[in-house]
Design a protein around this motif. Sequence first.
Motif, short mmCIF file in Angstrom:
data_model
loop_
_atom_site.label_atom_id
_atom_site.label_comp_id
_atom_site.label_asym_id
_atom_site.label_seq_id
_atom_site.Cartn_x
_atom_site.Cartn_y
_atom_site.Cartn_z
N GLY A 125 -11.57 -39.45 -58.35
CA GLY A 125 -11.61 -39.09 -56.93
C GLY A 125 -11.58 -37.59 -56.71
N VAL A 126 -12.20 -37.16 -55.62
CA VAL A 126 -12.17 -35.76 -55.18
C VAL A 126 -11.38 -35.72 -53.88
N PHE A 127 -10.27 -34.98 -53.85
CA PHE A 127 -9.35 -35.01 -52.72
C PHE A 127 -9.50 -33.75 -51.87
N VAL A 128 -9.75 -33.96 -50.56
CA VAL A 128 -9.99 -32.86 -49.62
C VAL A 128 -9.02 -32.98 -48.45
N PHE A 129 -8.38 -31.88 -48.10
CA PHE A 129 -7.44 -31.87 -46.97
C PHE A 129 -7.99 -30.99 -45.86
N ILE A 130 -8.00 -31.53 -44.63
CA ILE A 130 -8.45 -30.79 -43.45
C ILE A 130 -7.24 -30.24 -42.71
N LEU A 131 -7.23 -28.93 -42.49
CA LEU A 131 -6.14 -28.29 -41.76
C LEU A 131 -6.63 -27.79 -40.40
N PRO A 132 -5.77 -27.84 -39.38
CA PRO A 132 -6.07 -27.13 -38.14
C PRO A 132 -5.78 -25.65 -38.36
N PRO A 133 -6.26 -24.76 -37.51
CA PRO A 133 -5.96 -23.33 -37.71
C PRO A 133 -4.48 -23.01 -37.60
N ASP A 134 -3.75 -23.75 -36.76
CA ASP A 134 -2.30 -23.60 -36.64
C ASP A 134 -1.74 -24.77 -35.84
N LEU A 135 -0.41 -24.86 -35.75
CA LEU A 135 0.21 -25.98 -35.06
C LEU A 135 0.00 -25.93 -33.55
N ALA A 136 -0.11 -24.72 -32.99
CA ALA A 136 -0.36 -24.60 -31.56
C ALA A 136 -1.71 -25.21 -31.19
N GLU A 137 -2.72 -24.95 -32.02
CA GLU A 137 -4.04 -25.53 -31.77
C GLU A 137 -4.02 -27.03 -31.99
N LEU A 138 -3.26 -27.48 -32.97
CA LEU A 138 -3.14 -28.91 -33.20
C LEU A 138 -2.56 -29.61 -31.97
N ARG A 139 -1.52 -29.03 -31.40
CA ARG A 139 -0.92 -29.59 -30.18
C ARG A 139 -1.94 -29.63 -29.05
N ARG A 140 -2.70 -28.54 -28.90
CA ARG A 140 -3.69 -28.47 -27.82
C ARG A 140 -4.72 -29.59 -27.97
N ARG A 141 -5.16 -29.85 -29.20
CA ARG A 141 -6.15 -30.89 -29.44
C ARG A 141 -5.57 -32.28 -29.16
N ALA A 158 5.55 -33.53 -35.33
CA ALA A 158 6.62 -33.52 -36.34
C ALA A 158 6.12 -34.05 -37.67
N ASN A 159 5.34 -35.14 -37.63
CA ASN A 159 4.79 -35.69 -38.86
C ASN A 159 3.81 -34.74 -39.52
N ALA A 160 3.05 -34.02 -38.69
CA ALA A 160 2.03 -33.10 -39.22
C ALA A 160 2.65 -32.03 -40.10
N GLN A 161 3.82 -31.55 -39.72
CA GLN A 161 4.45 -30.48 -40.50
C GLN A 161 4.77 -30.96 -41.91
N GLY A 162 5.17 -32.23 -42.03
CA GLY A 162 5.43 -32.78 -43.36
C GLY A 162 4.14 -33.07 -44.10
N GLU A 163 3.13 -33.58 -43.38
CA GLU A 163 1.84 -33.90 -44.01
C GLU A 163 1.17 -32.66 -44.56
N ILE A 164 1.26 -31.56 -43.83
CA ILE A 164 0.61 -30.31 -44.26
C ILE A 164 1.18 -29.83 -45.58
N GLN A 165 2.45 -30.11 -45.83
CA GLN A 165 3.05 -29.70 -47.10
C GLN A 165 2.36 -30.37 -48.29
N ALA A 166 1.76 -31.54 -48.04
CA ALA A 166 1.08 -32.28 -49.11
C ALA A 166 -0.27 -31.68 -49.47
N SER A 167 -0.78 -30.75 -48.67
CA SER A 167 -2.12 -30.21 -48.90
C SER A 167 -2.24 -29.50 -50.24
N SER A 168 -1.13 -29.00 -50.77
CA SER A 168 -1.18 -28.28 -52.05
C SER A 168 -1.55 -29.20 -53.21
#
Length: 212
Positions: A125-141, A158-168
């Motif tokens: 598998g090839v694993f790709v993570f999509i990030l928003p530019p920042d949390l403020a923009e994520l909230r706006r969307r 709140a969940n997003a902050q934990g999920e983003i840590q998995a991007s590494s």
Amino acid sequence: MSNESKRPARGCLFIVSAPSGAGKTTLCRRLIDISPNLRHSVSFTTRPMRAGEREGVDYFFVDAEKFSRMIAAGAFAEWAEVHGNRYGTAINTLEQWLESGYDVLLDIDIQGAGQLRANLAAGEGVFVFILPPDLAELRRRLEGRGTDAPEVIERRIANAQGEIQASSGYDYVVVNDDFETALNELKSIIIAERCRATRVLPALADSFSIHV
């Protein structure tokens, strides 16, 4: 020689994850539209159908009882519970496309991606993570979608902050600030992975007497 005859014996599996509101679904749909050899694996879910969604196109919508039966039967390559709903990828769906030489795009959460990473053969598998530019923009969307209550949006943030840590732990990260730029980056990943020697040479071994 036609493109069809050059297709590798087995397709490549692309796993795309993101926090809710990052634009993953829209990017994946557009990527499918512009990638002839890429197929979208439609997941099963217990989530209610949203306006504009179609059975068998966006998801296979099933009740909790049927989903539990599928788990018991070992029907899923991965499944997870997200925001109170279950989502799962049927093994048969993946294998049909991959064995036919088509590449498959999976739009799934980090729980499901983790299961696949543990279960797939090395390099499968090839694993790709999509990030928003920042949390403020994520909230706006999220607020702009107009589909979620304020408390649901807060839970998603709140969940997003934990999920983003998995991007590494992913192979690639694409920041969806400008849609067209993010789409081009995703397309470039697909093209690059299709050109890997380990995928291309086995399909050409007989033509060039290559030992692979």
